[in-house]
Design a protein around this motif. Structure first.
Motif, PDB file in Angstrom:
ATOM      1  N   LYS A   1      50.909 129.911 -31.177  1.00  0.00           N
ATOM      2  CA  LYS A   1      49.723 129.856 -32.036  1.00  0.00           C
ATOM      3  C   LYS A   1      48.840 128.651 -31.734  1.00  0.00           C
ATOM      4  CE  LYS A   1      50.569 133.463 -34.668  1.00  0.00           C
ATOM      5  NZ  LYS A   1      49.635 134.607 -34.746  1.00  0.00           N
ATOM      6  N   THR A   2      48.832 128.186 -30.484  1.00  0.00           N
ATOM      7  CA  THR A   2      47.918 127.094 -30.149  1.00  0.00           C
ATOM      8  C   THR A   2      46.486 127.591 -30.307  1.00  0.00           C
ATOM      9  OG1 THR A   2      47.986 127.707 -27.817  1.00  0.00           O
ATOM     10  CG2 THR A   2      49.522 126.022 -28.535  1.00  0.00           C
ATOM     11  N   GLY A   3      45.627 126.747 -30.840  1.00  0.00           N
ATOM     12  CA  GLY A   3      44.228 127.123 -31.051  1.00  0.00           C
ATOM     13  C   GLY A   3      43.981 127.854 -32.353  1.00  0.00           C
ATOM     14  N   SER A   4      45.022 128.212 -33.078  1.00  0.00           N
ATOM     15  CA  SER A   4      44.862 128.913 -34.355  1.00  0.00           C
ATOM     16  C   SER A   4      44.577 127.917 -35.472  1.00  0.00           C
ATOM     17  CB  SER A   4      46.140 129.695 -34.683  1.00  0.00           C
ATOM     18  OG  SER A   4      46.115 130.164 -36.023  1.00  0.00           O
ATOM     19  N   ILE A   5      43.811 128.340 -36.473  1.00  0.00           N
ATOM     20  CA  ILE A   5      43.553 127.462 -37.615  1.00  0.00           C
ATOM     21  C   ILE A   5      44.687 127.522 -38.632  1.00  0.00           C
ATOM     22  CG2 ILE A   5      41.054 127.620 -37.352  1.00  0.00           C
ATOM     23  CD1 ILE A   5      41.047 129.436 -39.876  1.00  0.00           C
ATOM     24  N   GLY A   6      45.662 128.413 -38.422  1.00  0.00           N
ATOM     25  CA  GLY A   6      46.816 128.446 -39.300  1.00  0.00           C
ATOM     26  C   GLY A   6      46.601 129.294 -40.537  1.00  0.00           C
ATOM     27  N   ILE A   7      47.340 128.952 -41.593  1.00  0.00           N
ATOM     28  CA  ILE A   7      47.274 129.719 -42.841  1.00  0.00           C
ATOM     29  C   ILE A   7      46.757 128.824 -43.960  1.00  0.00           C
ATOM     30  CG2 ILE A   7      49.136 131.268 -42.127  1.00  0.00           C
ATOM     31  CD1 ILE A   7      51.012 129.665 -43.915  1.00  0.00           C
ATOM     32  N   PRO A   8      46.219 129.428 -45.032  1.00  0.00           N
ATOM     33  CA  PRO A   8      45.673 128.601 -46.125  1.00  0.00           C
ATOM     34  C   PRO A   8      46.742 127.716 -46.759  1.00  0.00           C
ATOM     35  CG  PRO A   8      44.964 130.885 -46.346  1.00  0.00           C
ATOM     36  CD  PRO A   8      46.004 130.861 -45.270  1.00  0.00           C
ATOM     37  N   ALA A   9      46.344 126.503 -47.090  1.00  0.00           N
ATOM     38  CA  ALA A   9      47.221 125.626 -47.861  1.00  0.00           C
ATOM     39  C   ALA A   9      47.351 126.190 -49.268  1.00  0.00           C
ATOM     40  CB  ALA A   9      46.637 124.214 -47.908  1.00  0.00           C
ATOM     41  N   ARG A  10      48.438 125.829 -49.936  1.00  0.00           N
ATOM     42  CA  ARG A  10      48.640 126.296 -51.302  1.00  0.00           C
ATOM     43  C   ARG A  10      47.464 125.878 -52.179  1.00  0.00           C
ATOM     44  NH1 ARG A  10      53.658 123.835 -54.454  1.00  0.00           N
ATOM     45  NH2 ARG A  10      52.238 122.074 -54.403  1.00  0.00           N
ATOM     46  N   GLY A  11      46.977 126.794 -53.001  1.00  0.00           N
ATOM     47  CA  GLY A  11      45.833 126.512 -53.850  1.00  0.00           C
ATOM     48  C   GLY A  11      44.523 127.054 -53.306  1.00  0.00           C
ATOM     49  N   TYR A  12      44.575 127.709 -52.132  1.00  0.00           N
ATOM     50  CA  TYR A  12      43.373 128.293 -51.533  1.00  0.00           C
ATOM     51  C   TYR A  12      43.622 129.743 -51.130  1.00  0.00           C
ATOM     52  CZ  TYR A  12      41.222 123.708 -51.295  1.00  0.00           C
ATOM     53  OH  TYR A  12      40.671 122.500 -51.626  1.00  0.00           O
TER      54      TYR A  12
END
Length: 201
Positions: free
Chosen positions: A158-169
């Protein structure tokens, strides 16, 4: 102001707590363990250092090492002296470290991870292999801190990915008509996000 002068932004109180959500994700790589330290060479007027480093460090009882600025000439000396487990980066910091002449002791340090914004996809895995430091990439807007975090990175392709939302978003991708788009590389649209309250503490 990452690339320019500081600008005023008004945050609601719950936005300042998003750093705790980020801290929760960083627990997976040791954040919050006894005597945990993070090296933060970013200006303290930036939302990143204030909300995503200082606040979670206070909440998790971690120490923050704060130099005057990022300086490649003193970086490794500071790491050797203070022995932090992580450091904060902007993309240019990683490039400066990569442009330094390789040494046999490039992996002889206390650092386990680098946490920041803008890691270039082309050097991501090369940086990790050379220094033995895992890159933890976050993605955010100044006006909406702590949106997503990519903690798996190269270990799960997953290089280059922005990932997943942090808790609360909450976050989704919509098309021109505002309809949700399912996951898929061909489904390109607009990122929309909102705060999901309450944030559990």
């Amino acid at each position: 102001g990452t690339t320019g002068h500081p600008k005023g932004v008004v945050y609601k109180n719950h936005h300042t707590l998003s750093g705790i959500s980020v801290g929760t994700k960083l627990e997976e790589i040791g954040f919050g363990e006894v005597n945990h330290k993070i090296y933060c060479p970013l200006p303290l007027f930036q939302a990143f250092s204030r909300y995503l480093v200082i606040i979670p460090a206070m909440y998790y009882n971690c120490s923050v090492v704060i130099p005057r600025r990022f300086d490649i000439a003193t970086f490794w000396d500071h790491i050797k002296e203070y022995k932090p487990q992580g450091f904060c980066y902007l993309s240019a910091y990683l490039l400066e470290l990569m442009n330094r002449e390789p040494y046999l002791n490039d992996r002889n340090h206390s650092l386990k991870y680098a946490f920041g914004f803008g890691a270039f996809n082309k050097i991501w895995e090369v940086f990790e292999r050379r220094f033995g430091i895992k890159i933890i990439e976050a993605w955010s807007l100044v006006e909406s801190i702590g949106l997503t975090i990519n903690i798996v990175g190269s270990s799960e392709g997953k290089t280059g990915s922005i990932g997943i939302p942090a808790r609360g978003y909450e976050l989704k991708i919509v098309n021109l008509e505002g309809k949700d788009l399912p996951p898929g590389s061909n489904n390109i649209g607009e990122i929309v996000t909102r705060t999901k309250l309450p944030i559990l503490l």
